[in-house]
Design an enzyme around this catalytic site. Structure first.
Site, PDB file in Angstrom:
ATOM      1  N   TRP A 130      77.168 -44.880   1.268  1.00  0.00           N
ATOM      2  CA  TRP A 130      76.841 -43.694   0.516  1.00  0.00           C
ATOM      3  C   TRP A 130      77.939 -43.476  -0.511  1.00  0.00           C
ATOM      4  CZ3 TRP A 130      79.464 -38.908   2.804  1.00  0.00           C
ATOM      5  CH2 TRP A 130      78.898 -37.902   2.182  1.00  0.00           C
ATOM      6  N   ASP A 211      79.505 -43.889  11.144  1.00  0.00           N
ATOM      7  CA  ASP A 211      78.746 -42.660  10.417  1.00  0.00           C
ATOM      8  C   ASP A 211      77.577 -42.450  10.942  1.00  0.00           C
ATOM      9  OD1 ASP A 211      78.282 -40.384   8.872  1.00  0.00           O
ATOM     10  OD2 ASP A 211      78.660 -41.532   7.071  1.00  0.00           O
ATOM     11  N   LYS A 246      71.581 -32.637   8.986  1.00  0.00           N
ATOM     12  CA  LYS A 246      70.323 -32.886   8.845  1.00  0.00           C
ATOM     13  C   LYS A 246      69.377 -32.713  10.027  1.00  0.00           C
ATOM     14  CE  LYS A 246      72.353 -35.152   5.365  1.00  0.00           C
ATOM     15  NZ  LYS A 246      72.386 -35.314   4.134  1.00  0.00           N
TER      16      LYS A 246
HETATM   17  C1  LMR Z   1      73.045 -37.524   0.324  1.00  0.00           C
HETATM   18  O1  LMR Z   1      73.367 -38.701   0.600  1.00  0.00           O
HETATM   19  O2  LMR Z   1      72.185 -37.100  -0.404  1.00  0.00           O
HETATM   20  C2  LMR Z   1      73.348 -36.243   1.337  1.00  0.00           C
HETATM   21  O3  LMR Z   1      74.178 -36.809   2.305  1.00  0.00           O
HETATM   22  C3  LMR Z   1      73.926 -35.267   0.714  1.00  0.00           C
HETATM   23  C4  LMR Z   1      75.353 -35.486   0.126  1.00  0.00           C
HETATM   24  O4  LMR Z   1      76.240 -34.955   0.399  1.00  0.00           O
HETATM   25  O5  LMR Z   1      75.545 -36.550  -0.745  1.00  0.00           O
END
Ligand code: LMR
Length: 398
Positions: A130, A211, A246
């Site tokens: 992420w 996570d 979410k």
């Molecule tokens: C995402 O990956 O789009 C979500 O988890 C929102 C974010 O804060 O990035």
């Protein structure tokens, strides 16, 4: 002094959200930020949440401070959602849970905690991971390294390479795993692979950090925590950061938790003082409203059943869209194989197109997706699926 500051580029995900909102093209499609959307393209407040909020509004008698670790009732019930009752009971005081300002706040809190426990720790993150993991963990001063995870050619987990890398990581370092619905790729570990990860973690002695932002949005509330529970019952130590953004649709209410499993009750009693100290130094205490809402829903049978049904509907819609999108792509004669999208879990998959093609989709077709080609499947609906697939076909042919 402030004029010396350089401007920072927009956040790769939040910047996309702003561009989408500013776009006046009626055909625009938002496949960017990870929020659930219904068929009408809205992100509604869940009915169970609305009802719980009403009950809180009517019954709340004070807004006085709660404390840096948040509400004890929320922490207990969220830990049970994560671990299940029997495992949670058997862990007893080895398990501590602290309410956090969303998943991000929990990750940052965990990073501070890791930094205090071992300032030299390297946090190993999946390649890819992420976009906000590195800023969140790096800002606590932790070193970051990557282990191989996703194979862009086969659209699956590079498990052998991953295990080979983990087999060289020692005690004192941290391995960050996505509990389910991997963000950004949607490719998850299967049960056997989780067992192998557990074996390597036991052998090597590194600390696993999970996570878990999407419990309930992959295969189900229980199924999605198979790996988390396996590791919680077999490893001496574990860090889990979970989010209610979410699965309760509480995005802006910043509702999350950091759960820590320590190798003894005594170690856990010390750890909680460190976490409380870190929370106090960063933000004093987490916001209450979202956590109070979650606590009420999970402790009230009627609300819990209603929430579970709504979450199931969301999950089924996402999984249905995955299948529908693949079918639509095939039906218009795109030769490239996109069937992996149907196999992947949660909100995200990579479309597998290059950055130039992403830019064409964004700039020429108003289809918003992250540069990595990550799409939020929940942004697809019956009225945009044809335009989306035809635009993809055009971009692939160009
Ligand atoms: C995402 O990956 O789009 C979500 O988890 C929102 C974010 O804060 O990035």
């Amino acid at each position: 002094m402030f004029q010396l500051l350089p401007a920072l580029p927009a956040d790769p995900i939040l910047g996309l959200m702003a561009s989408y909102h500013a776009d006046s093209n009626p055909k625009k499609i938002d496949l960017g930020i990870g929020v659930y959307k219904n068929e009408a393209g809205n992100t509604p407040v869940m009915t169970a949440v609305k009802k719980a909020e009403g009950m809180i509004l009517d019954s709340q008698t004070t807004k006085s401070y709660v404390g840096p670790t948040g509400a004890a009732g929320y922490n207990a019930i969220v830990a049970e959602l994560l671990l299940g009752k029997s495992l949670n009971d058997s862990l007893g005081k080895r398990r501590v849970t602290v309410q956090s300002p969303g998943g991000c706040g929990g990750l940052r809190l965990a990073a501070e905690f890791i930094k205090s426990a071992n300032p030299d720790a390297t946090v190993w993150v999946s390649n890819p991971t992420w976009a906000n993991h590195v800023p969140l963990l790096g800002s606590a001063g932790l070193k970051i390294a990557e282990y191989p995870y996703y194979d862009y050619d086969s659209h699956s987990v590079k498990f052998e390479a991953m295990i080979e890398c983990l087999s060289k990581i020692d005690s004192g370092d941290i391995v960050l795993l996505h509990g389910c619905c991997h963000n950004p790729c949607g490719a998850d570990l299967n049960q056997e692979q989780w067992q192998q990860v557990r074996d390597v973690a036991l052998k090597q002695g590194f600390t696993v950090f999970i996570d878990l932002a999407y419990q309930g949005l992959g295969d189900g509330l229980e199924e999605d925590v198979y790996g988390t529970r396996l590791l919680a019952e077999s490893l001496p130590e574990l860090i889990v950061v979970s989010s209610c953004s979410k699965n309760f649709g509480l995005y802006r209410e910043r509702t999350g938790a950091m759960t820590l499993i320590c190798d003894s009750d005594a170690a856990a009693a010390v750890a909680i003082t460190q976490i409380a100290g870190a929370a106090r130094a960063m933000y004093s205490m987490p916001p209450d409203h979202g956590a109070a809402t979650v606590q009420l829903i999970l402790s009230n049978d009627t609300l819990r059943t209603e929430w579970d049904a709504e979450l199931t509907e969301m999950r089924d819609r996402i999984n249905g869209l995955r299948a529908q999108f693949v079918k639509q792509i095939q039906s218009i004669g795109i030769e490239q194989d996109f069937s992996f999208i149907e196999r992947e879990k949660g909100m995200f998959s990579f479309l597998g197109v290059n950055v130039d093609q992403v830019q064409t989709l964004v700039n020429d077709y108003s289809i918003y997706l992250v540069n990595s080609s990550r799409i939020n499947v929940a942004g697809i609906n019956d009225s945009n699926i044809e335009y989306l697939s035809n635009s993809l076909a055009a971009v692939l042919k160009a």
